[in-house]
Structure formats: structure tokens, C-alpha cells
Motif scaffolding. Structure first.
Motif, PDB file in Angstrom:
ATOM      1  N   LYS A 447       4.525  15.476   3.071  1.00 53.95           N
ATOM      2  CA  LYS A 447       5.810  15.549   3.637  1.00 53.95           C
ATOM      3  C   LYS A 447       6.862  15.923   2.644  1.00 53.95           C
ATOM      4  O   LYS A 447       7.818  16.650   2.963  1.00 53.95           O
ATOM      5  N   THR A 448       6.761  15.770   1.337  1.00 50.48           N
ATOM      6  CA  THR A 448       7.607  16.355   0.418  1.00 50.48           C
ATOM      7  C   THR A 448       7.752  18.009   0.417  1.00 50.48           C
ATOM      8  O   THR A 448       8.800  18.669   0.635  1.00 50.48           O
ATOM      9  N   LEU A 449       6.454  18.788   0.609  1.00 51.89           N
ATOM     10  CA  LEU A 449       6.479  20.036   0.601  1.00 51.89           C
ATOM     11  C   LEU A 449       6.902  20.529   2.042  1.00 51.89           C
ATOM     12  O   LEU A 449       7.710  21.597   2.162  1.00 51.89           O
ATOM     13  N   LEU A 450       6.654  19.929   2.974  1.00 51.71           N
ATOM     14  CA  LEU A 450       7.052  20.115   4.461  1.00 51.71           C
ATOM     15  C   LEU A 450       8.601  19.971   4.338  1.00 51.71           C
ATOM     16  O   LEU A 450       9.399  20.919   4.965  1.00 51.71           O
ATOM     17  N   ARG A 451       9.060  19.176   4.110  1.00 53.98           N
ATOM     18  CA  ARG A 451      10.664  19.048   3.748  1.00 53.98           C
ATOM     19  C   ARG A 451      11.228  20.191   2.845  1.00 53.98           C
ATOM     20  O   ARG A 451      12.366  20.650   3.262  1.00 53.98           O
ATOM     21  N   LEU A 452      10.563  20.406   1.879  1.00 54.06           N
ATOM     22  CA  LEU A 452      11.077  21.499   1.120  1.00 54.06           C
ATOM     23  C   LEU A 452      11.130  22.953   1.606  1.00 54.06           C
ATOM     24  O   LEU A 452      12.044  23.633   1.542  1.00 54.06           O
ATOM     25  N   VAL A 453      10.152  23.137   2.691  1.00 50.45           N
ATOM     26  CA  VAL A 453      10.135  24.390   3.306  1.00 50.45           C
ATOM     27  C   VAL A 453      11.448  24.443   4.291  1.00 50.45           C
ATOM     28  O   VAL A 453      12.048  25.548   4.296  1.00 50.45           O
ATOM     29  N   VAL A 454      11.400  23.296   5.030  1.00 51.00           N
ATOM     30  CA  VAL A 454      12.539  23.409   6.080  1.00 51.00           C
ATOM     31  C   VAL A 454      13.960  23.410   5.494  1.00 51.00           C
ATOM     32  O   VAL A 454      14.798  24.036   5.870  1.00 51.00           O
ATOM     33  N   MET A 455      14.093  22.728   4.380  1.00 51.87           N
ATOM     34  CA  MET A 455      15.434  22.692   3.536  1.00 51.87           C
ATOM     35  C   MET A 455      15.478  23.563   2.403  1.00 51.87           C
ATOM     36  O   MET A 455      16.405  23.430   1.676  1.00 51.87           O
TER      37      MET A 455
END
Length: 768
Positions: A447-455
Motif C-alpha cells: 500500500k505504501t508503494l502504491l500510494r507513492l506511485v499515485v502521489m
């Protein structure tokens, strides 16, 4: 001469009575203890009772061409003095050991004290050792009885207590026991910073005792200031003794629940608030009602976390409670190499003593942590996660920066919605922030890496703001380093690589959290996940690198020419002799995926998978649709110590009768797990009609397939041992944790039981 006398006056070092060896072969001679402490040591051993390991598989010995071994029934016949050493596989005498002052070789005294007795064909040697009333053994028995009979000591002969004094003492002790019970139940501290009369912070024990006295006139008259100054029953040693009595009774109840049956072993280690490495031990077993239980039995401080040190600590714990590793039928640890190592790990050391103590990867332990740990063996991936950790510390260091990141992301979403690039709807486009990866939740890194890609654009914007306008010089420097790293192709490459790997294992992580009825699906999903990882390695490079290029182009990240020579940032002047394509494809992409495949093959090997598949055949779901006789017979073969050749043949016939019997019984309809099946079998008393099937069922339930009990123990440790209570001793900490975690058992322990144990621990001022 004066110096010599002063040296003789020095007090002998105090002995930790809880560290006294349990195994008779490991004890030192009683005369080797300081003279003024020998009675304390003797009393402690007598309070414990003789070392009689229940459930131990006694080693056979060839005597006269016949294999013979120790008969466990001798424990019942000579219950008060006969001991058995697991280390030497020999018998000893407790009484003779404690008072071996004149021990000779008469009646076998020397054999039962020093060398040990192992002539199992001479059962009459035990009665010969006891001898008549004038024998050394009976003389030692009398000395032991006199030692424990405090009322006959000189001190009590000179100070005969009246009934009134004893009654006051009992009320005072009962009040302290009640207060201790409440504090242990709630996991609260006992002592305060200042326990003087005028202090406003005397601690929970004294304050609660004071409140109890104010509510009860009979108690108020005999406690605190109304009690004798030398017998107030409120000192720290008294508090610790009472807590220890509670913990001993709780643990005793757990051992009685196991009832000499097989059980599973769950172990984990973690540092407490004072950075001391602690090892938690949990037993998993099936009780007499067919219920699966996991009980915490103790916490041990280990100076190091090597497998041999952990094994020694477990041996001491087992010896203390009269248990044997031969009864262990399952092991559950985390993924640390010192625990699960195939050759020298704790897993293998226990397997050498119990060949059916199968290790199953702890499914409740975060699989995503396993993936991350495996990937971190690659240097550049380890650097990537370190930089993500720094990013979370910089951006999440203050509420102001979190709000700035959220606002930046909200404005970006509004712009994309207005341009028609982003869809709208219920539950979509919510405010996001960077999620800090946790170590007790599934999929948190993903989840951390997913949000890092999005943001990602918003993160860059916030870092630029911190670099230019930040007030903290250290954070500005960190923001500068992060900006420099995040805008490299290496970061983008490893970000997407870990996203792909964690994404492939995310479904498996969720499946492994489910109950035991999903085991068969989970095992098949493990195999599917491994195949997908292999497919990604063999065929997924082109699609993967295309996605990396797309992200780099969208966020203005420089893309290197793959045909040019690779430049190592650590040694930029040294020629590597390889191209960028070779580095990213072979040294990164292939290597990381190979590490993951190797880790999966190690954790989910063929034996574990076979165990779980066979175990799933017992599932009662949908009228026992998964029942497979051949798999259950194979499961019995995996436990040669529990099923003999004759019993395995009998099991084949019993399985047919069992299946027909339960399928026609409405009480077995709509069961959801094999745990429910075991419970109903006992309730209907069918476990007596199908004993071999029930034995097989218990072995399956003992396997720690999905449990987080040990992790919960460490959570409880953080409640009991806090920053303001960081000096609590190891034994006191373990006692408090046992009572706090197993508070249901604690509630069943009576005050009278605690008072009796408390009085027998050592010589008290008042004899009840």
C-alpha cells in the motif's frame, strides 16, 4: 590478618533460586553452595518437587541382550523422591541429593546421587535404596520434612504466635494477594517513584491497598500503619513473591490442560523497551473438550538470539515444567534464519529430538515482510527501502507537511477531473497520504508503494518546498538527498519491480490469513504464485520495462541508454564492463525474482505442502466433500511416533466407519472447520468410538498454521514494561505477563492456593 578477616566477612553472592537447574544431572553438589544459603536452595528444590518429566520418551538400553527402559509407573510408586535426568537418561534421588553429607555406597545412595541409576532390570533397587527406618535415605527424608515444617524451627519455637496474630497476618496477606491479583489482571505497575508516607505517588500497590482498607474495617485495622513494621506484607520482595505464586499456579493449570499429550511450540524473540532480547514461548494443544488452545507459558531473557541459545532456553523451560521435547508435534516461528534454518536453526535442533515436530511457516506472520526481507538481500533494493523510510520520516515528521501533501494531491485530482483524465464516483478520489509500512499488518509495504506511485508528483513538490523553505537544516539536507535519488532511473526501476513482486504475492497474503478450511486453496495459491513469479522472470521483462519507461517519461525522469556502459554510483570512475541492460535485467530483475523464488521454495517446501493438503482432507465443510482416505493414511505415516504399523492398518478401516457415521449424524451438519469437528466429536463422545481418527485430528490442529499469539504476547509486553517501568526484572516481567495474558486462568486461582504456595516458598515470620 585483618584483611583476611574482612574478606571472610564479605557476604556471599545471592543465588537466584529460579535459575537453579531442574535436571538432576546438571546440579552442582549441595555443599558447593554458601553455608548460609543451603537451606534456601534445599527448600526451593523441595517446593518444586522431584524432576519427573511427564510424556518423555525414555531411552531404551540393552541389558543382557534385552532392550529395557525406565518405567513411568515408578514415578507414581516413588512420587516424592524419584527423579529422572533427560540429559543422562538416569534416575536420581532428591532427598539424598539435598542432604548428601554422609553419602556412601550403602544401598545405592551414591548411584542415586552422583553417578545416576540406570539398571532398569533391577526394579527392586528402588526399595533397597529406601532401606529401613535407619537408612541414609530415610534420614535424609526426615531432614527434608523438618526443614519444611517451619513450626518446629528454633525461631518459631521461641516465638509461638497466638491465634489473633495468625488471624491478623492472614487478613493482611489476603489483602496483599487481592491487590496483586487486580494489578496483574490489568497489567498495571506495582511500585511508585516514592513510597514514603507523605508522597503523592506511592504506586498502585500501596494506593489500592489503602483504598481496600478504607472500604473494610477488618482490613484497615491490620494493614499499613496498623501492621507491625517488620511484617506489613507490602515490600517489593513480597509483591514479587505473590506475583510469582500467581504465575506458577497459572502455568501449572496450563500444564494440566495439556495432560501429557502432544502439543505445538510457538517461539519468537523481540527486544523490550530497555533493549533486552526476550523470547516468548506459547504452547498450542487440544484440551480434553476438543478445543484448540494457545497458552503463553513464559518469557525468557536471552543474551543472544543464536539458535543454540534459544534451544538452551527452551530446554530449561521444559525441564522446569517437567515437559519433554518428544511431545512436540509442530513448530511455528517467524522467518528469521536463526529460527527456520534448515541445518542449524532452532527448527532443525528440535527436529533432531522429535522427528514429527514439523515446521510450518507462520501464516499469520506478514508474508509481505518475507518478500521485502528477501528482496533486501539485493543491495540496491535495500537502499530503495531505506530511502522510502527516510521519505516517510521527512514528509510525515509534522502535521503541516502531511496537510501540505494531502492538499497538493487534492488539487492535482481536481485538475485531472476537470480535464476528464480521472473518473468520479462514490468512494473514488478520496484524500490520500503516504501510508507508513507497519510490521504487524498484511500488505502494508504494498500500500505504501502504491500510494507513492499515485502521489509521486505531489511528493516531489513537497520535498522541493522542504528543501527551499524548511526550518530544520537536517530535514532540508534529507530532502535534497531524496530529490536527487527519486529523480533517478534506478529509483523508478526498483519502485515498479517491488510493486510487481508485492502485487503478485498480495492475494496469497490475504488467503493465508483465513481459517483452516481454506488451507487447500491457500496451498494451491502458493504454487500458483510461484508459477507467476517464474513466468514474470521468463517472459515479463519487455512489458515491465515498458511500464518503467512510461512512468519515467510522464514524470520527467532521465532514462539511460541501455546499450551504454553501466556506471556504478558507488565507484563512478571504475569501469564495470557491463551495459545498463545487463545490470537492470540480469543483476536486478532476474536476481530479485530468483531470491523470491528461493525464499518461497524454502518456506513452502514439499513436506509442508503435503501436510497441509492431507490436513484439509479432514475438513467437515459441505458434508465432508474434501474427505480423502488415501491422504489421511499418508498423513498418519508422517507421524511414526504416534501411529504404529498395526494402528495405521486399523486406521484404514476406521476411516470408512467414521465417515459413514458422521455423515448420517445431524449434529455434524454445517460445521465450519476441523476445530469445530474436534469439539463436536468430544461433545458426542464419538472420539471414543473413533480414537485413531481423533488422534489424527488433534495432530492436525496442533500444527500452528495460522496464529499470531506470540506477536500478541509482545504487544502485551509493551503494556506491562513501559518506558517508566523499564527496570522491571526478567522474572517479575515474565510472571506479570503470564498472569496478564492468561487472565482467564488467573481468575480461577483461589487466594487460599496462593497463600499456601507463598508460605512454602521460604520461611515466613508467621506460620499458618
Amino acid at each position: 590478618m585483618e584483611r583476611y578477616l574482612n574478606l571472610n566477612k564479605r557476604k556471599a553472592p545471592d543465588i537466584n533460586l529460579e535459575d537453579l537447574p531442574w535436571d538432576p544431572a546438571k546440579r552442582k553438589n549441595i555443599l558447593d553452595y554458601p553455608y548460609n544459603q543451603r537451606d534456601e536452595v534445599r527448600r526451593k528444590y523441595l517446593t518444586r518437587g522431584p524432576c519427573q518429566p511427564s510424556g518423555h520418551t525414555f531411552q531404551k538400553k540393552s541389558i543382557g541382550g534385552v532392550l529395557r527402559r525406565f518405567n513411568p509407573q515408578w514415578f507414581e510408586q516413588y512420587s516424592d523422591w524419584l527423579e529422572y535426568s533427560v540429559e543422562q537418561e538416569k534416575a536420581f534421588c532428591l532427598f539424598c541429593y539435598l542432604f548428601r553429607v554422609q553419602a556412601g555406597k550403602q544401598g545405592g545412595s551414591d548411584a542415586f546421587v552422583s553417578t545416576g541409576f540406570s539398571s532398569w532390570n533391577k526394579a527392586d533397587s528402588f526399595s533397597k535404596h529406601m532401606g529401613d527406618h535407619t537408612s541414609f535415605h530415610n534420614d535424609a527424608r526426615n531432614k527434608c520434612e523438618n526443614l519444611m515444617r517451619q513450626g518446629q524451627s528454633i525461631k518459631h519455637a521461641l516465638h509461638k504466635q497466638t491465634n489473633a496474630v495468625k488471624n491478623d497476618y492472614r487478613i493482611r496477606l489476603s489483602a496483599s494477594v487481592d491487590v496483586s491479583r487486580h494489578l496483574l489482571h490489568q497489567g498495571l505497575s506495582f511500585r511508585g517513584h516514592d513510597e514514603k508516607e507523605e508522597s503523592t505517588n506511592k504506586g498502585n500497590f500501596l494506593e489500592l491497598l489503602k483504598y481496600t482498607a478504607s472500604q473494610n474495617e477488618a482490613v484497615r485495622k491490620v494493614v499499613l500503619n496498623n501492621a507491625p513494621k517488620n511484617n506489613q506484607m507490602t515490600s517489593p520482595p513480597i509483591q514479587k513473591d505473590i506475583a510469582h505464586c500467581f504465575a506458577e499456579e497459572v502455568t501449572k493449570s496450563v500444564i494440566q490442560e495439556i495432560n501429557n499429550d502432544v502439543f505445538g511450540l510457538l517461539v519468537d524473540e523481540s527486544a523490550d523497551i530497555s533493549d533486552k532480547e526476550q523470547m516468548a514461548v506459547v504452547f498450542r494443544f487440544v484440551d480434553k473438550f476438543g478445543l484448540v488452545k494457545e497458552r503463553f507459558v513464559g518469557l525468557s531473557h536471552v543474551k543472544e538470539t543464536s539458535s543454540s541459545t534459544l534451544k538452551d532456553a527452551i530446554d530449561d523451560l521444559f525441564s522446569k515444567h517437567g515437559l519433554s521435547l518428544k511431545k512436540v508435534r509442530g513448530q511455528g516461528y517467524d522467518g528469521a534464519s536463526n529460527m527456520k534454518g534448515e541445518f542449524n536453526g532452532l527448527r532443525s535442533l528440535i527436529l533432531r529430538e522429535s522427528r514429527s515436530a514439523y515446521y510450518v511457516h507462520c501464516f499469520a506472520h506478514q508474508l509481505q515482510l518475507v518478500v521485502v526481507a528477501g528482496a533486501k538481500k539485493h543491495f540496491e533494493v535495500g537502499e530503495f527501502f531505506d530511502m522510502v523510510h527516510v521519505l516517510l520520516n521527512v514528509v510525515g515528521a509534522s502535521c503541516k507537511r502531511k496537510v501540505m501533501l494531502t492538499e497538493s494531491n487534492r488539487k492535482r485530482m481536481e485538475e485531472e477531473i476537470s480535464k476528464g483524465k480521472m473518473k468520479t464516483g462514490t468512494g473514488l478520489n478520496q484524500d490520500l497520504s503516504l501510508k507508513r509500512p507497519g510490521y504487524t499488518r498484511w500488505g502494508s509495504h504494498y500500500k505504501t508503494l502504491l500510494r507513492l506511485v499515485v502521489m509521486f508528483p505531489c511528493v516531489i513538490e513537497v520535498l522541493e518546498h522542504i528543501e527551499k523553505e524548511g526550518t530544520d537544516g537536517n530535514k532540508r539536507q534529507q530532502a535534497y538527498g531524496l530529490l536527487k535519488y527519486f529523480q533517478t532511473f534506478g529509483f523508478v526501476f526498483h519502485l515498479h519491480l517491488m510493486l510487481v513482486v508485492l502485487g503478485l504475492t498480495n492475494n496469497l497474503s490475504k488467503a493465508l490469513q483465513k481459517r483452516d478450511q481454506e488451507i487447500l486453496n491457500a496451498v494451491s495459491l502458493v504454487e500458483s504464485t510461484k508459477r507467476q513469479l517464474q513466468k514474470l522472470r521468463d517472459e515479463g521483462w519487455d512489458d515491465f520495462v515498458a511500464e518503467v519507461y512510461s512512468f519515467s517519461e510522464k514524470n520527467n525522469t532521465e532514462v539511460p541508454n541501455m546499450d551504454e556502459d553501466f556506471v556504478d554510483s558507488r565507484r563512478p570512475r571504475r569501469k564495470t564492463g557491463i551495459t545498463n541492460l545487463h545490470h537492470y535485467k540480469v543483476e536486478c530483475f532476474y536476481t530479485v525474482l530468483d531470491l523470491q523464488l528461493q525464499e518461497f521454495n524454502d518456506r513452502f517446501d514439499e513436506v509442508n505442502s503435503e501436510l497441509l493438503i492431507c490436513m484439509a482432507s479432514l475438513s467437515p465443510i459441505d458434508s465432508f466433500v474434501q474427505f480423502d482416505k488415501s491422504l489421511l493414511v499418508r498423513l498418519a505415516e508422517l507421524y511414526p511416533d504416534d501411529f504404529s504399523c498395526v494402528e495405521r492398518r486399523s486406521l484404514e478401516q476406521q476411516l470408512d466407519i467414521y465417515l459413514d457415521n458422521v455423515k448420517k449424524d445431524q449434529r455434524f451438519f454445517n460445521l465450519e472447520s476441523i476445530g469445530d469437528l474436534a469439539r463436536v466429536l468430544v461433545e458426542t463422545r464419538k472420539h471414543l468410538s473413533h480414537p485413531l481418527v481423533y488422534r489424527l485430528l488433534k495432530l492436525c490442529l496442533i500444527l500452528p498454521v495460522a496464529t499470531a499469539s506470540v506477536e500478541r504476547c509482545f504487544s502485551a509486553m509493551n503494556i506491562v514494561k513501559t518506558a517508566s517501568r523499564n527496570s522491571i526484572g526478567d522474572e517479575f516481567l515474565s510472571d506479570c505477563l503470564v498472569c496478564f495474558i492468561e487472565k482467564q486462568i488467573l481468575d480461577t486461582v483461589t487466594n487460599e492456593t496462593i497463600i499456601k504456595r507463598f508460605q512454602s516458598m521460604s520461611e515466613r515470620r508467621v506460620h499458618l
